[in-house]
Design an enzyme around this catalytic site. Structure first.
Site, PDB file in Angstrom:
ATOM      1  N   SER A 173      56.795 -19.941 -30.608  1.00  0.00           N
ATOM      2  CA  SER A 173      57.464 -20.961 -31.433  1.00  0.00           C
ATOM      3  C   SER A 173      58.401 -20.285 -32.418  1.00  0.00           C
ATOM      4  CB  SER A 173      56.414 -21.802 -32.168  1.00  0.00           C
ATOM      5  OG  SER A 173      55.553 -22.430 -31.251  1.00  0.00           O
ATOM      6  N   GLY A 175      61.403 -20.855 -33.766  1.00  0.00           N
ATOM      7  CA  GLY A 175      61.986 -21.557 -34.902  1.00  0.00           C
ATOM      8  C   GLY A 175      61.012 -21.672 -36.064  1.00  0.00           C
ATOM      9  N   ASP A 176      59.770 -22.024 -35.750  1.00  0.00           N
ATOM     10  CA  ASP A 176      58.742 -22.124 -36.790  1.00  0.00           C
ATOM     11  C   ASP A 176      58.479 -20.771 -37.435  1.00  0.00           C
ATOM     12  OD1 ASP A 176      58.012 -24.898 -36.672  1.00  0.00           O
ATOM     13  OD2 ASP A 176      57.045 -24.504 -34.763  1.00  0.00           O
ATOM     14  N   LEU A 177      58.394 -19.733 -36.607  1.00  0.00           N
ATOM     15  CA  LEU A 177      58.091 -18.405 -37.133  1.00  0.00           C
ATOM     16  C   LEU A 177      59.215 -17.883 -38.016  1.00  0.00           C
ATOM     17  CD1 LEU A 177      56.573 -16.970 -33.846  1.00  0.00           C
ATOM     18  CD2 LEU A 177      55.313 -17.582 -35.918  1.00  0.00           C
ATOM     19  N   GLY A 180      58.937 -19.605 -41.265  1.00  0.00           N
ATOM     20  CA  GLY A 180      57.850 -19.027 -42.045  1.00  0.00           C
ATOM     21  C   GLY A 180      58.256 -17.723 -42.708  1.00  0.00           C
TER      22      GLY A 180
END
Length: 397
Positions: A173, A175-177, A180
């Site tokens: 994932s 984009g999420d990482l 973050g």
């Protein structure tokens, strides 16, 4: 063991307390990195099922291995933010904390009665890090926004995959990482600024902008030169040689020798030093124009040798190369072992679990993984007893 209310730690962020209200990946990944580096991260989950990440990915012996990584080093407590009691508990935590991380859809925290104005009233020094699909303002801010949508609209999906097929995706994932990681960087900048101002602030992180930040000259290329970057498979157009080549024993090896001096060393390793002065290949531009032709030539050479021999030759000549690794390769690799890139973390349910170590590495205040992802409400009693003692102590003063 608690030291001044913190689990014992010697990392660079030891003494920093973080309240994590988010779920899934984007917000919690920022919390994971802060916990890795010594912060006391208190993860607040809704009663019941808790964070959906507990059940995502590969589940073994009833426990998600992804959860065990992303929740490592965090103290897990429960609180129902829909109730006055739950909100009061969170505000009591905020009084004793430095950072709040959340990745709800914009407006959700305000509907809980926990907007930044409320948090800052009880603790003017608190930093509120907000991660969302499209940011806290703008026409799209109220939209739901997963990491995959950020990858699409931030420009990466258009670049990933083969040109004759629809856009592909990454195996994680991404984009999420990325969001973050930007959330952690923004949080640290806000904490640094607080040293001067004495006040906290809001860190507004959007997934699509976190992706956009990695697209190099994508927008400028189009706006100024009219060049649209497109999917190009395993290569970057005009950058050669830099591709994946098959060896005679069936391994895949990435060789990156697009710089002029490095290409000269590759030509030596191949036993064809004249390639480095051949006008067809002597310059970066010339090699880019003959990219496919050059890749075919290098591929013929790698297929005539086993992977070990190709690696040995390239290492000897200082040419960057590396096999395409999966988890098995990483667990067996001597360099990974020597640097402890993968460490074993004990878990009450799963036993000893290998997982990626802390990155980056600090020489004087290194991070460490104190424990794997905890059970729902595992630290409720510990945290609430500490909070009660602190609160009563402040009232007594």
């Amino acid at each position: 063991m608690l030291v001044n209310g913190h689990p014992e730690s010697t990392g660079a962020l030891s003494g920093v307390r973080v309240i994590e209200l988010g779920q899934l990946i984007a917000g919690p990944f920022a919390g994971q990195m802060m916990a890795d580096n010594g912060a006391d991260v208190i993860k607040v989950e809704q009663p019941g099922a808790g964070d959906p990440m507990r059940n995502w990915g590969v589940v073994h012996a009833g426990k998600s291995l992804s959860w065990n990584v992303i929740a490592r080093g965090k103290r897990c407590v429960t609180a129902d933010l829909h109730t006055e009691e739950g909100r009061r508990f969170v505000l009591d935590l905020v009084r004793q904390s430095d950072v709040v991380i959340e990745n709800f859809r914009p407006g959700t925290l305000e509907r809980f009665g926990l907007g930044f104005d409320v948090l800052a009233e009880v603790n003017p020094r608190v930093v509120l890090t907000r991660v969302s699909g499209f940011g806290q303002h703008g026409p799209y801010s109220a939209r739901a926004g997963y990491g995959s949508i950020g990858e699409a609209m931030g420009g990466l999906r258009a670049l990933v995959g083969d040109p004759d097929r629809p856009p592909s995706r990454f195996g994680v994932s991404l984009g999420d990482l990325l969001a973050g990681m930007h959330a952690m960087v923004g949080t640290l900048m806000a904490l640094y600024a607080r040293n001067e101002s004495g006040r906290g602030q809001v860190v507004d992180v959007s997934i699509y902008e976190s992706v956009l930040a990695l697209t190099e000259g994508l927008v400028s290329d189009y706006a100024v030169a009219g060049v649209t970057r497109e999917r190009s498979g395993a290569v970057l157009p005009g950058v050669a040689p830099s591709n994946v080549y098959e060896t005679g024993d069936g391994h895949m090896l990435l060789i990156a020798a697009n710089q002029d001096s490095v290409f000269g060393r590759l030509a030596q390793a191949m036993g064809e030093p004249s390639l480095a002065v051949d006008e067809r290949y002597a310059t970066h531009q010339a090699r880019g124009e003959r990219q496919a032709e050059l890749d075919t030539r290098i591929g013929a050479w790698t297929r005539s040798h086993c992977a070990a021999d190709v690696e040995s030759l390239l290492d000897e000549h200082g040419v960057p190369c590396g096999r395409i690794y999966g988890a098995r390769d990483m667990l067996q690799d001597e360099h990974f072992r020597a640097r402890q890139s993968i460490v074993e973390v004990d878990d009450e349910v799963l036993g000893s679990v290998p997982m990626q170590s802390v990155a980056p590495r600090l020489s004087d205040t290194p991070g460490r993984i104190r424990w794997g992802g905890g059970g729902r409400g595992q630290h409720d009693t510990e945290v609430r007893e500490w909070l009660t003692a602190v609160t009563e102590g402040e009232r007594a003063r």
